[in-house]
Structures are given as C-alpha cells and as structure tokens.
Design a protein around this motif. Sequence first.
Motif, short mmCIF file in Angstrom:
data_model
loop_
_atom_site.label_atom_id
_atom_site.label_comp_id
_atom_site.label_asym_id
_atom_site.label_seq_id
_atom_site.Cartn_x
_atom_site.Cartn_y
_atom_site.Cartn_z
N ALA A 146 0.87 -1.18 0.00
CA ALA A 146 0.00 0.00 0.00
C ALA A 146 0.91 1.23 0.00
O ALA A 146 2.06 1.14 0.41
CB ALA A 146 -0.87 0.00 1.26
N PRO A 147 0.39 2.36 -0.47
CA PRO A 147 1.21 3.58 -0.46
C PRO A 147 1.35 4.16 0.95
O PRO A 147 0.61 3.80 1.87
CB PRO A 147 0.43 4.53 -1.36
N CYS B 218 4.99 -0.66 -2.27
CA CYS B 218 5.22 -2.01 -2.83
C CYS B 218 6.47 -2.03 -3.70
O CYS B 218 6.98 -3.10 -4.02
CB CYS B 218 4.00 -2.46 -3.62
N LYS B 219 6.96 -0.83 -4.10
CA LYS B 219 8.17 -0.65 -4.91
C LYS B 219 8.02 -1.20 -6.33
O LYS B 219 9.00 -1.49 -7.00
CB LYS B 219 9.41 -1.28 -4.21
N LYS B 220 6.76 -1.33 -6.77
CA LYS B 220 6.51 -1.85 -8.12
C LYS B 220 5.91 -0.79 -9.04
O LYS B 220 5.56 -1.09 -10.18
CB LYS B 220 5.55 -3.04 -8.06
N CYS C 261 2.82 6.18 -5.88
CA CYS C 261 1.95 5.04 -6.14
C CYS C 261 1.16 5.25 -7.44
O CYS C 261 0.64 6.33 -7.67
CB CYS C 261 0.97 4.90 -4.97
N ASP C 262 1.14 4.23 -8.28
CA ASP C 262 0.33 4.29 -9.51
C ASP C 262 -0.77 3.21 -9.51
O ASP C 262 -1.35 2.94 -10.55
CB ASP C 262 1.21 4.18 -10.75
N GLY C 263 -0.97 2.58 -8.38
CA GLY C 263 -2.01 1.55 -8.30
C GLY C 263 -1.50 0.15 -8.57
O GLY C 263 -2.26 -0.81 -8.44
FE1 FES Z 1 3.27 0.64 -4.97
FE2 FES Z 1 0.79 1.54 -4.94
S1 FES Z 1 2.06 1.12 -3.28
S2 FES Z 1 2.00 1.10 -6.66
#
Ligand code: FES
Length: 78
Positions: A10-11, A63-65, A72-74
Amino acid sequence: MDQPAVAQNAPYPIEVEAGKSYFWCACGKSSQQPFCDGSHQGTSILPEKFTATDSKKVYFCGCKKTANSPLCDGSHNA
Ligand code: FES
Ligand code: FES
C-alpha cells in the motif's frame, strides 16, 4: 539487477513541503519507510530523489513496483 523488496502492499501518505527534497527508498529495505535509510548498500538499487513543487499530501509507493516512481500508480493492486 537486484529486485526490490515489498515494504508494504500500500502507499504511504506523506505531507510534503514545497521546495523540500525527499529520498524515496526504492529497494524496500529501509526501516524509515517510505524514505531511504542507507539499507540499499550492497545492492544495485539507489534511492530516488523527489522534490515537492507544492505543499500537499502525496502517496509514496510502498510495494516498490510502481511505474511512476516514487509515487503510487495503483500497481500494488495487481
Ligand atoms: Fe506501490 Fe501503490 S504502493 S503502486
Ligand atoms: Fe532503500 Fe536506500 S534504503 S533505497
């Protein structure tokens, strides 16, 4: 290339200050999330600098993805 660890799925909502710079942890290992604490040493991952243009709440990726780092982009929902 080292893969980042998921700090949380989560962000992190953070109130940033206009003109101030922040160093986002890209490796996921910092204990000062979402910011770098130097724990990336020994990996090929470096923190990412973010300079706030406005004073407002932003959502740093946990999440670092994200493909829109450091925000954060979802992608954590995927
Ligand atoms: Fe990494 Fe949302 S927390 S994309
Ligand atoms: Fe993660 Fe520095 S501790 S990038």
